[in-house]
Design a protein around this motif. Structure first.
Motif, short mmCIF file in Angstrom:
data_model
loop_
_atom_site.label_atom_id
_atom_site.label_comp_id
_atom_site.label_asym_id
_atom_site.label_seq_id
_atom_site.Cartn_x
_atom_site.Cartn_y
_atom_site.Cartn_z
N ARG A 1 53.60 74.54 38.40
CA ARG A 1 53.49 74.65 39.85
C ARG A 1 53.06 76.04 40.32
O ARG A 1 52.52 76.20 41.41
N ARG A 2 53.29 77.06 39.50
CA ARG A 2 52.95 78.43 39.89
C ARG A 2 51.49 78.76 39.66
O ARG A 2 51.00 79.78 40.15
N ASP A 3 50.78 77.94 38.90
CA ASP A 3 49.43 78.30 38.49
C ASP A 3 48.37 78.03 39.54
O ASP A 3 47.29 78.63 39.50
N GLY A 4 48.60 77.11 40.45
CA GLY A 4 47.63 76.87 41.53
C GLY A 4 46.26 76.46 41.03
O GLY A 4 45.24 76.83 41.61
N ALA A 5 46.24 75.68 39.95
CA ALA A 5 44.96 75.31 39.34
C ALA A 5 44.93 73.81 39.07
O ALA A 5 45.95 73.20 38.71
N TRP A 6 43.74 73.24 39.23
CA TRP A 6 43.53 71.81 38.99
C TRP A 6 42.21 71.63 38.25
O TRP A 6 41.35 72.52 38.23
N ILE A 7 42.05 70.45 37.64
CA ILE A 7 40.82 70.11 36.95
C ILE A 7 40.50 68.65 37.27
O ILE A 7 41.41 67.82 37.39
N THR A 8 39.23 68.33 37.43
CA THR A 8 38.87 66.94 37.68
C THR A 8 39.08 66.12 36.42
O THR A 8 38.91 66.60 35.29
N GLU A 9 39.48 64.87 36.61
CA GLU A 9 39.66 63.99 35.47
C GLU A 9 38.36 63.82 34.69
O GLU A 9 38.37 63.71 33.46
N ARG A 10 37.24 63.83 35.39
CA ARG A 10 35.94 63.72 34.73
C ARG A 10 35.72 64.87 33.75
O ARG A 10 35.30 64.66 32.61
N ALA A 11 36.04 66.08 34.17
CA ALA A 11 35.85 67.24 33.30
C ALA A 11 36.80 67.20 32.12
O ALA A 11 36.42 67.49 30.97
N ALA A 12 38.07 66.82 32.37
CA ALA A 12 39.04 66.74 31.28
C ALA A 12 38.65 65.65 30.29
O ALA A 12 38.74 65.84 29.07
N GLU A 13 38.21 64.52 30.81
CA GLU A 13 37.84 63.40 29.94
C GLU A 13 36.68 63.77 29.03
O GLU A 13 36.64 63.39 27.86
N ALA A 14 35.72 64.52 29.54
CA ALA A 14 34.58 64.90 28.72
C ALA A 14 35.02 65.70 27.50
O ALA A 14 34.52 65.50 26.39
N VAL A 15 35.98 66.61 27.71
CA VAL A 15 36.49 67.40 26.59
C VAL A 15 37.23 66.51 25.59
O VAL A 15 37.03 66.61 24.37
N LEU A 16 38.07 65.63 26.09
CA LEU A 16 38.85 64.77 25.20
C LEU A 16 37.97 63.80 24.42
O LEU A 16 38.20 63.54 23.23
N ARG A 17 36.93 63.29 25.06
CA ARG A 17 36.02 62.39 24.35
C ARG A 17 35.25 63.15 23.26
O ARG A 17 34.98 62.60 22.18
N GLY A 18 34.89 64.37 23.55
CA GLY A 18 34.20 65.16 22.54
C GLY A 18 35.07 65.38 21.31
O GLY A 18 34.59 65.33 20.17
N VAL A 19 36.36 65.60 21.53
CA VAL A 19 37.29 65.79 20.41
C VAL A 19 37.49 64.48 19.65
O VAL A 19 37.54 64.47 18.41
N ALA A 20 37.62 63.37 20.37
CA ALA A 20 37.84 62.08 19.73
C ALA A 20 36.70 61.68 18.81
O ALA A 20 36.90 60.95 17.83
N GLN A 21 35.50 62.15 19.09
CA GLN A 21 34.35 61.83 18.24
C GLN A 21 34.50 62.38 16.83
O GLN A 21 33.84 61.91 15.91
N HIS A 22 35.37 63.36 16.66
CA HIS A 22 35.57 63.97 15.34
C HIS A 22 36.74 63.35 14.59
O HIS A 22 37.05 63.80 13.47
#
Length: 250
Positions: free
Chosen positions: A25-46
């Motif tokens: 809650r102190r970090d004041g930061a968010w990420i779009t699900e689209r951006a997060a998903e792209a990273v996770l899919r890239g990792v899953a390919q390996h």
């Protein structure tokens, strides 16, 4: 805003997916699900013998969420523990528990170490068994709304340089290590910097800034967002509140 522009903005918002909290809650930061998903899919390919299907990220329990320390972006999820839910097809030559464990570890590790998401659960479901490794590349894609991110660009960025501090915010944000560029995806307005006066009950009006950024793949998204917040807070007067939204990683 014209009807066409409004339609484009709505479609862009849907493509972003949920706005997920980075850190606590102190970090004041968010990420779009689209951006997060792209990273996770890239990792899953390996992960050997796995073909990832639909993937979603959400709060494990809204009751466990917390009030963020700064005003969140419109529609953003509050900070709290997250759950990754995904289905996958797997080659039948490996025990399914072994394959699932490898995929679960890869997703959880990437979420924490590359992004900064507080993921406490990874729920996986096997939807198909494959006979050969070559079948991994031939499985039909599952229709999921935020997965096809390579062909979805951020809206054209419009920068309003005025006396309100936007030019200073732009300069310091771009100087943060790990910031690839500023983006303008949220709300379809094409603006990376949003400034507004906010007033809580019984308090004086206070400046609030929201900054949208793309983060380089070799930097942890949360650390970059923290640094952007710190530097933006230093260049604006009156101890403003600052929120950062990561719209792309890579």
């Amino acid at each position: 805003m014209t009807a066409d522009a409004w339609t484009r903005a709505v479609r862009q918002q849907l493509r972003l997916g949920r706005l997920l909290p980075l850190g606590d809650r102190r970090d004041g930061a968010w990420i779009t699900e689209r951006a997060a998903e792209a990273v996770l899919r890239g990792v899953a390919q390996h992960v050997r013998g796995v073909r990832l299907g639909a993937l979603r990220i959400a709060l494990t329990d809204p009751a466990d969420a917390h009030e963020p320390a700064v005003p969140p972006p419109p529609g953003a999820l509050p900070p709290g523990p997250l759950r990754i839910t995904a289905d996958f097809a797997a080659v039948a030559t490996e025990p399914l528990p072994t394959t699932a464990a490898a995929l679960r570890t890869a997703l959880a590790t990437a979420a924490a170490e590359r992004l900064g998401l507080v993921v406490v659960e990874v729920d996986l479901e096997v939807t198909a068994l494959l006979d050969h490794m070559d079948d991994v590349d031939r499985v039909d894609d599952v229709d999921h709304p935020v997965a096809d991110i390579d062909h979805v660009d951020d809206l054209d960025l419009m920068v309003n340089v005025d006396d309100g501090g936007e030019s200073r915010i732009i300069a310091v944000a771009l100087a943060v290590p790990g910031v690839a560029r500023l983006t303008g995806a949220l709300g379809g307005l094409g603006r990376a910097v949003h400034l507004e006066e906010r007033q809580d009950d019984g308090a004086l009006a206070r400046l609030h800034a929201r900054v949208e950024v793309a983060v380089r793949a070799d930097h942890r998204a949360l650390e970059v967002a923290r640094e952007v917040r710190a530097r933006v807070g230093e260049v604006l007067p009156g101890r403003p509140t600052v929120a950062v939204l990561v719209t792309r990683v890579g």
